[in-house]
Design a protein around this motif. Sequence first.
Motif, mmCIF file in Angstrom:
data_model
loop_
_atom_site.group_PDB
_atom_site.id
_atom_site.type_symbol
_atom_site.label_atom_id
_atom_site.label_comp_id
_atom_site.label_asym_id
_atom_site.label_seq_id
_atom_site.Cartn_x
_atom_site.Cartn_y
_atom_site.Cartn_z
ATOM 1 N N ARG A 55 -36.593 -0.136 3.155
ATOM 2 C CA ARG A 55 -36.122 -0.807 4.358
ATOM 3 C C ARG A 55 -36.542 -0.007 5.580
ATOM 4 O O ARG A 55 -36.756 1.200 5.503
ATOM 5 N N GLN A 56 -36.647 -0.715 6.687
ATOM 6 C CA GLN A 56 -37.024 -0.061 7.934
ATOM 7 C C GLN A 56 -36.254 -0.685 9.075
ATOM 8 O O GLN A 56 -36.355 -1.897 9.327
ATOM 9 N N ALA A 57 -35.501 0.136 9.751
ATOM 10 C CA ALA A 57 -34.762 -0.293 10.939
ATOM 11 C C ALA A 57 -35.579 0.054 12.174
ATOM 12 O O ALA A 57 -36.442 0.951 12.128
ATOM 13 N N ASN A 88 -24.098 -5.179 -2.245
ATOM 14 C CA ASN A 88 -22.659 -5.380 -2.079
ATOM 15 C C ASN A 88 -22.107 -4.388 -1.067
ATOM 16 O O ASN A 88 -22.736 -3.361 -0.775
ATOM 17 N N SER A 89 -20.927 -4.689 -0.554
ATOM 18 C CA SER A 89 -20.249 -3.798 0.392
ATOM 19 C C SER A 89 -21.186 -3.387 1.521
ATOM 20 O O SER A 89 -21.304 -2.199 1.847
ATOM 21 N N LEU A 90 -21.837 -4.360 2.103
ATOM 22 C CA LEU A 90 -22.802 -4.053 3.166
ATOM 23 C C LEU A 90 -22.105 -3.405 4.350
ATOM 24 O O LEU A 90 -20.993 -3.782 4.738
ATOM 25 N N GLU A 91 -22.790 -2.431 4.918
ATOM 26 C CA GLU A 91 -22.243 -1.617 5.983
ATOM 27 C C GLU A 91 -23.068 -1.800 7.260
ATOM 28 O O GLU A 91 -24.227 -2.220 7.201
ATOM 29 N N PRO A 92 -22.506 -1.428 8.399
ATOM 30 C CA PRO A 92 -23.260 -1.548 9.657
ATOM 31 C C PRO A 92 -24.555 -0.721 9.666
ATOM 32 O O PRO A 92 -25.420 -0.982 10.500
ATOM 33 N N GLU A 93 -24.682 0.242 8.744
ATOM 34 C CA GLU A 93 -25.897 1.064 8.689
ATOM 35 C C GLU A 93 -26.997 0.425 7.858
ATOM 36 O O GLU A 93 -28.113 0.949 7.784
ATOM 37 N N ASP A 94 -26.703 -0.709 7.210
ATOM 38 C CA ASP A 94 -27.680 -1.322 6.318
ATOM 39 C C ASP A 94 -28.679 -2.273 6.965
ATOM 40 O O ASP A 94 -29.683 -2.602 6.349
ATOM 41 N N PRO A 95 -28.440 -2.779 8.160
ATOM 42 C CA PRO A 95 -29.404 -3.721 8.738
ATOM 43 C C PRO A 95 -30.793 -3.141 8.880
ATOM 44 O O PRO A 95 -30.959 -1.990 9.311
ATOM 45 N N GLN A 144 -35.440 -9.922 6.834
ATOM 46 C CA GLN A 144 -34.477 -9.283 7.725
ATOM 47 C C GLN A 144 -33.062 -9.405 7.179
ATOM 48 O O GLN A 144 -32.618 -10.486 6.779
ATOM 49 N N VAL A 145 -32.364 -8.290 7.196
ATOM 50 C CA VAL A 145 -30.938 -8.263 6.847
ATOM 51 C C VAL A 145 -30.166 -7.798 8.076
ATOM 52 O O VAL A 145 -30.485 -6.746 8.643
ATOM 53 N N THR A 146 -29.181 -8.571 8.449
ATOM 54 C CA THR A 146 -28.342 -8.245 9.603
ATOM 55 C C THR A 146 -26.884 -8.217 9.154
ATOM 56 O O THR A 146 -26.449 -9.109 8.427
ATOM 57 N N VAL A 147 -26.168 -7.200 9.591
ATOM 58 C CA VAL A 147 -24.760 -7.058 9.224
ATOM 59 C C VAL A 147 -23.925 -7.056 10.490
ATOM 60 O O VAL A 147 -24.167 -6.246 11.393
ATOM 61 N N SER A 148 -22.957 -7.950 10.548
ATOM 62 C CA SER A 148 -22.072 -8.001 11.711
ATOM 63 C C SER A 148 -20.779 -7.261 11.393
ATOM 64 O O SER A 148 -20.257 -7.323 10.282
ATOM 65 N N SER A 149 -20.286 -6.560 12.386
ATOM 66 C CA SER A 149 -19.061 -5.769 12.165
ATOM 67 C C SER A 149 -17.832 -6.542 12.592
ATOM 68 O O SER A 149 -17.925 -7.612 13.172
#
Length: 127
Positions: free
Chosen positions: A38-40, A84-91, A122-127
Motif C-alpha cells: 500500500r502507498q499513502a 478487518n478492524s480498519l484503522e485511520p492509519e490504513d487508508p 483506493q481504500v479510505t477509512v472514515s473516523s
Amino acid sequence: QVQLVESGGGLVQAGGSLRLSCAASGRTFSSYNMGWFRQAPGKEREFVAAINWSGGNTYYGDSVEGRFTISRDNAKNTVYLQMNSLEPEDPAVYYCAAAARSLLNGAYYHPRTYDYWGQGTQVTVSS
C-alpha cells in the motif's frame, strides 16, 4: 506476462472491514508468489502481506498482523486481502503484485522482489 487487476476498495468506517481481490490473467498464476502493498500520499510503498504459490506460507507487515488475512484461489486466478478492524492509519492505494522469485529470507518485504503490479485500488477509512 501476468496482468493484475485489483478491486474491492472503497470507503469504510473505522473498525469496519473490506475484502480486496486481485484477479490475474494467464495460465501460470499458480506458479507466482503474490503480495499486497500500500502507498499513502507522501509515503513510501509499504509491505502489507504476501503468500507463496501454494498458499502454504503467509507473511504480514507488523501494522496489519492480526487484522488482515491474505489468501488465494489458484482455480480462480485470484488473491484476496481480507481487512478487518480498519484503522485511520490504513487508508492508501493498495496494490497487488506477483513474484516469480522466492519469498524466503525476507524477500517478500521488498517491492523489487515482485515482477508485475496492478494499478491499485483506493481504500479510505472514515473516523
